[in-house]
Scaffold this motif. Structure first.
Motif, mmCIF file in Angstrom:
data_model
loop_
_atom_site.group_PDB
_atom_site.id
_atom_site.type_symbol
_atom_site.label_atom_id
_atom_site.label_comp_id
_atom_site.label_asym_id
_atom_site.label_seq_id
_atom_site.Cartn_x
_atom_site.Cartn_y
_atom_site.Cartn_z
ATOM 1 N N ASP A 394 1.084 -1.541 0.219
ATOM 2 C CA ASP A 394 -0.330 -0.062 -0.503
ATOM 3 C C ASP A 394 0.841 1.305 -0.243
ATOM 4 O O ASP A 394 1.882 1.129 0.879
ATOM 5 C CB ASP A 394 -0.782 0.346 1.345
ATOM 6 C CG ASP A 394 -2.084 -1.342 1.722
ATOM 7 O OD1 ASP A 394 -1.793 -2.191 0.730
ATOM 8 O OD2 ASP A 394 -2.570 -0.653 2.460
ATOM 9 N N HIS A 395 0.716 2.294 -0.400
ATOM 10 C CA HIS A 395 1.568 3.365 -0.091
ATOM 11 C C HIS A 395 0.000 4.380 -0.339
ATOM 12 O O HIS A 395 -0.868 4.347 -0.882
ATOM 13 C CB HIS A 395 1.506 3.855 -1.847
ATOM 14 C CG HIS A 395 2.369 2.670 -2.598
ATOM 15 N ND1 HIS A 395 3.738 2.990 -1.408
ATOM 16 C CD2 HIS A 395 3.227 1.928 -3.318
ATOM 17 C CE1 HIS A 395 5.289 2.173 -2.019
ATOM 18 N NE2 HIS A 395 4.505 2.055 -3.228
ATOM 19 N N PRO A 396 0.337 5.478 0.841
ATOM 20 C CA PRO A 396 -0.959 6.284 0.810
ATOM 21 C C PRO A 396 -0.842 7.700 -0.212
ATOM 22 O O PRO A 396 0.787 8.073 0.217
ATOM 23 C CB PRO A 396 -0.399 6.706 2.574
ATOM 24 C CG PRO A 396 1.220 6.099 2.925
ATOM 25 C CD PRO A 396 1.063 4.936 1.795
ATOM 26 N N PHE A 397 -1.163 8.328 -0.825
ATOM 27 C CA PHE A 397 -1.024 9.241 -2.023
ATOM 28 C C PHE A 397 -1.295 10.489 -1.067
ATOM 29 O O PHE A 397 -2.630 9.951 -0.097
ATOM 30 C CB PHE A 397 -1.873 8.948 -2.682
ATOM 31 C CG PHE A 397 -2.322 10.175 -3.644
ATOM 32 C CD1 PHE A 397 -1.112 10.202 -4.768
ATOM 33 C CD2 PHE A 397 -3.133 10.743 -2.845
ATOM 34 C CE1 PHE A 397 -1.934 11.154 -5.391
ATOM 35 C CE2 PHE A 397 -3.594 11.993 -4.356
ATOM 36 C CZ PHE A 397 -2.279 12.326 -5.495
ATOM 37 N N HIS A 448 2.454 12.949 -3.393
ATOM 38 C CA HIS A 448 3.623 12.322 -2.636
ATOM 39 C C HIS A 448 3.396 11.559 -1.587
ATOM 40 O O HIS A 448 1.675 11.280 -1.298
ATOM 41 C CB HIS A 448 4.681 12.963 -2.667
ATOM 42 C CG HIS A 448 4.329 13.342 -0.847
ATOM 43 N ND1 HIS A 448 4.742 13.084 0.832
ATOM 44 C CD2 HIS A 448 4.708 14.919 -1.009
ATOM 45 C CE1 HIS A 448 4.246 14.045 1.106
ATOM 46 N NE2 HIS A 448 4.081 15.191 0.598
ATOM 47 N N CYS A 449 3.677 10.239 -1.980
ATOM 48 C CA CYS A 449 3.761 9.266 -1.554
ATOM 49 C C CYS A 449 4.097 9.695 0.150
ATOM 50 O O CYS A 449 4.712 10.097 1.157
ATOM 51 C CB CYS A 449 3.946 7.430 -1.534
ATOM 52 S SG CYS A 449 4.011 5.571 0.229
ATOM 53 N N HIS A 450 2.727 9.476 1.534
ATOM 54 C CA HIS A 450 3.464 9.777 2.529
ATOM 55 C C HIS A 450 4.150 8.384 3.633
ATOM 56 O O HIS A 450 4.362 9.079 4.898
ATOM 57 C CB HIS A 450 2.340 10.439 3.501
ATOM 58 C CG HIS A 450 2.624 11.750 4.323
ATOM 59 N ND1 HIS A 450 3.332 11.734 5.408
ATOM 60 C CD2 HIS A 450 2.496 12.735 4.304
ATOM 61 C CE1 HIS A 450 3.589 13.101 5.914
ATOM 62 N NE2 HIS A 450 2.667 13.826 4.963
ATOM 63 N N ILE A 451 4.459 7.671 2.524
ATOM 64 C CA ILE A 451 5.710 6.882 3.542
ATOM 65 C C ILE A 451 6.966 7.297 2.927
ATOM 66 O O ILE A 451 7.447 7.528 2.158
ATOM 67 C CB ILE A 451 5.549 5.370 2.954
ATOM 68 C CG1 ILE A 451 4.214 4.837 4.075
ATOM 69 C CG2 ILE A 451 7.381 4.788 3.622
ATOM 70 C CD1 ILE A 451 4.066 3.572 3.357
ATOM 71 N N LEU A 452 7.080 7.786 4.005
ATOM 72 C CA LEU A 452 8.571 9.026 4.185
ATOM 73 C C LEU A 452 9.386 8.720 3.877
ATOM 74 O O LEU A 452 10.377 9.253 2.353
ATOM 75 C CB LEU A 452 8.645 10.113 5.195
ATOM 76 C CG LEU A 452 7.861 10.729 6.145
ATOM 77 C CD1 LEU A 452 8.447 10.968 7.068
ATOM 78 C CD2 LEU A 452 6.611 11.380 5.221
ATOM 79 N N GLU A 453 10.390 6.738 3.720
ATOM 80 C CA GLU A 453 11.438 6.848 2.924
ATOM 81 C C GLU A 453 10.799 7.097 1.547
ATOM 82 O O GLU A 453 11.924 6.485 0.902
ATOM 83 C CB GLU A 453 11.781 5.223 3.718
ATOM 84 C CG GLU A 453 12.108 5.085 5.124
ATOM 85 C CD GLU A 453 11.881 6.302 6.082
ATOM 86 O OE1 GLU A 453 10.489 5.952 5.993
ATOM 87 O OE2 GLU A 453 12.320 6.160 6.995
ATOM 88 N N HIS A 454 10.205 6.505 0.558
ATOM 89 C CA HIS A 454 9.272 7.050 -0.238
ATOM 90 C C HIS A 454 9.274 7.515 -1.105
ATOM 91 O O HIS A 454 9.802 7.947 -1.570
ATOM 92 C CB HIS A 454 7.984 5.870 -0.427
ATOM 93 C CG HIS A 454 7.932 4.832 0.119
ATOM 94 N ND1 HIS A 454 6.768 3.676 0.131
ATOM 95 C CD2 HIS A 454 8.729 3.786 0.976
ATOM 96 C CE1 HIS A 454 6.646 2.556 0.518
ATOM 97 N NE2 HIS A 454 8.012 2.932 1.001
ATOM 98 N N THR A 455 8.779 8.349 -0.433
ATOM 99 C CA THR A 455 8.725 10.536 -0.681
ATOM 100 C C THR A 455 10.606 10.837 -0.903
ATOM 101 O O THR A 455 10.658 11.163 -2.606
ATOM 102 C CB THR A 455 8.432 11.496 0.566
ATOM 103 O OG1 THR A 455 7.598 10.922 1.057
ATOM 104 C CG2 THR A 455 7.958 12.811 -0.508
ATOM 105 N N GLY A 458 11.970 8.575 -5.103
ATOM 106 C CA GLY A 458 11.186 9.174 -6.216
ATOM 107 C C GLY A 458 9.276 9.333 -5.724
ATOM 108 O O GLY A 458 9.045 10.109 -7.129
ATOM 109 N N MET A 459 8.909 8.941 -5.023
ATOM 110 C CA MET A 459 7.374 8.938 -5.464
ATOM 111 C C MET A 459 6.848 9.920 -4.817
ATOM 112 O O MET A 459 5.963 10.240 -3.652
ATOM 113 C CB MET A 459 7.165 7.615 -4.364
ATOM 114 C CG MET A 459 5.354 7.451 -4.892
ATOM 115 S SD MET A 459 5.074 5.487 -4.042
ATOM 116 C CE MET A 459 5.854 4.329 -5.528
ATOM 117 N N MET A 460 7.196 10.390 -5.456
ATOM 118 C CA MET A 460 6.496 12.341 -5.889
ATOM 119 C C MET A 460 6.932 12.721 -6.865
ATOM 120 O O MET A 460 7.567 13.345 -7.718
ATOM 121 C CB MET A 460 7.696 13.215 -4.639
ATOM 122 C CG MET A 460 7.008 14.267 -4.332
ATOM 123 S SD MET A 460 7.546 15.081 -2.608
ATOM 124 C CE MET A 460 9.846 15.667 -2.800
HETATM 125 CU CU CU Z 1 4.401 4.864 -0.275
#
Ligand code: CU
Ligand code: C2O
Ligand code: CU
Length: 467
Positions: A394-397, A448-455, A458-460
């Protein structure tokens, strides 16, 4: 400071109690005797329509584990940071001072602000150590928001930089008590210092701490009156952890979420809160006076088979003595909100993960920020997008600057009760969430994704709203 000394008093008390106990108890965290409600920031402006506050980000000490102190980064010295209280329509002026050894900014998560107040690097120079910045904007929407840096987010937020904003509107529901629950966690070494090691497993799921906290405390106690109506404003400030709340024998009546109250309250036994999201719930404490319930974090499988762990206790709910209150009822309806027009999605935005040049990367349409192509829209236009999650987690958008409404999940229209103004929504693994937004404020806005390690990896992306 009051909260800090209470926590320290707790440590002292516990060491006395522990003196005669088994050695393994020596590392038990202090047992707080209260809920640890965030302190309200004093408003220094006499005008009732202006809330003017001072915020300083600085180092402070906090006792998370018994016999240790953790050097945290905190707004006005407390973790969680303080609470800004205001009414809808008020002007908020924040005199911010950065007393950290590193540059920072403040982003007002969920608050609709003019673009230059959004606290992201594209619209402001980061505030250097020793420097100040004044944020000023009108609070357009009643609701419960939070604020945090938008520079080095994973490190700065996990070190304690987050605070709350509660904006009251004209139609607040009745409650006997109203409390805040800031859900989070920290990953600490035995000596109380932050464990900042990062391996691919940590990056993959987002950092989950080994100390789980409500209002910065381990297992705090919420005092409720038997039969009384308790209103809880909940926010998840964790880097990566999802919370799946349950209170045995009780249901939560959800009356609001990110952007305020919802028209059609609904009941749930499990309340899933991803990083960045907020929920506003009412519950009627039902139990023997003088007993204690445990608020649980139930297992939830958010991907890569990590959610199969045992349920975990989060907090104590103490039902008070006495005759109890009676005749309390839960609201069946809430204030109307404008329903944005639906329709087919004009574009699909795809979220995924994978290794790029040997580095674990989180992508949007196959690209990592800052290479994600910006989306161009006109001010005032309404757009429907499919957010497609191709990943096995899951990714929290999260969208800056605007609320959105969820229209459908995997092409199935959502239930009426899901009509809500959201700024953060879970994109479940291998599924598509359709949203609609009106872009009514010009500027450059992040999503962005609010999983901060994903932000961070790249996920932004950016949305350019042309005036
Ligand atoms: Cu994510
Ligand atoms: Cu709370 Cu850009 O986010
Ligand atoms: Cu935000």
């Amino acid at each position: 400071m009051i909260r800090l000394s209470r926590a320290l008093a707790g440590v002292a008390l516990l060491s006395l109690l522990a003196a005669g106990c088994a050695a393994e108890q020596a590392e038990e965290p202090p047992v707080p005797d209260a809920w640890g409600e965030p302190a309200v920031v004093p408003d220094r402006n006499p005008d009732p329509r202006i809330v003017e506050v001072d915020l300083e980000a600085r180092e402070a000490e906090k006792a998370y584990l018994e016999g240790t102190t953790t050097t945290v980064w905190a707004y006005n010295g407390t973790v969680p940071g303080p609470l800004i209280e205001a009414n809808v329509g008020d002007t908020l002026i924040v005199h911010f001072k950065n007393s950290l050894p590193e540059e920072t900014t403040i982003h007002w998560h969920g608050v609709r602000v003019p673009n230059e107040m959004d606290g992201v690097m594209a619209v402001q120079e980061p505030i250097a150590p020793g420097e100040t910045f004044t944020y000023q904007f009108t609070l357009r929407d009643a609701g419960f928001y939070w604020f945090h840096p938008h520079v080095m987010e994973p490190e700065q937020i996990q070190k304690g930089l987050f605070g709350l904003i509660r904006v009251r509107g004209p139609n607040e529901p009745e409650a006997d008590v109203e409390k805040i629950a800031v859900l989070g966690d920290v990953f600490l070494n035995k000596d109380g210092t932050f464990n900042e090691e990062l391996d691919d497993d940590t990056i993959m799921m987002g950092r989950e701490g080994n100390v789980v906290l409500v209002n910065g405390e381990v297992m705090p106690a919420l005092d409720v009156q038997p039969g009384g109506l308790t209103r809880l404003r909940i926010v998840n400030v964790a880097n990566g952890r999802f919370f799946n709340l349950a209170l045995p024998g009780h249901t939560f009546r959800v009356i609001g979420t990110d952007g305020g109250l919802i028209p059609q309250p609904y009941d749930t036994e499990r309340l899933l809160v991803s990083p960045g999201e907020r929920y506003d719930v009412l519950l009627i404490a039902d139990g023997e006076p003088g007993t204690e319930l445990t608020l649980m974090n139930e297992a939830y499988e958010r991907g890569h088979h990590t959610g199969l762990a045992e349920p975990m206790p989060l907090a104590r709910v103490r039902i008070g003595e006495g005759p109890g209150l009676s005749g309390r009822t839960l609201p069946e309806t809430g204030p109307a909100i404008e329903r944005l027009p639906g329709g087919p999605a004009e574009a699909t935005i795809t979220f995924d993960e994978g290794y790029v040049d040997g580095k674990l990367t989180f992508t949007i349409d196959g690209k990592a920020f800052p290479d994600v192509p910006p989306i161009d829209v006109q001010e005032g236009s309404v757009h429907v997008y499919d957010l497609k999650n191709d990943a096995e987690m899951d990714h929290p958008f999260h969208l800056h600057g605007f609320f959105f409404q969820v229209l459908a999940r995997d092409d199935v229209p959502v239930a009426d009760e899901e009509l809500a103004n959201k700024d953060t929504v879970i994109l479940p693994q291998r599924s598509t969430v359709r949203i609609v937004t009106r872009f009514d404020e010009p500027g450059m806005w992040m999503y962005h994704c609010h999983i901060l390690e994903h932000t961070e990896r790249g996920m932004m992306g950016e949305i350019h709203v042309e005036p």
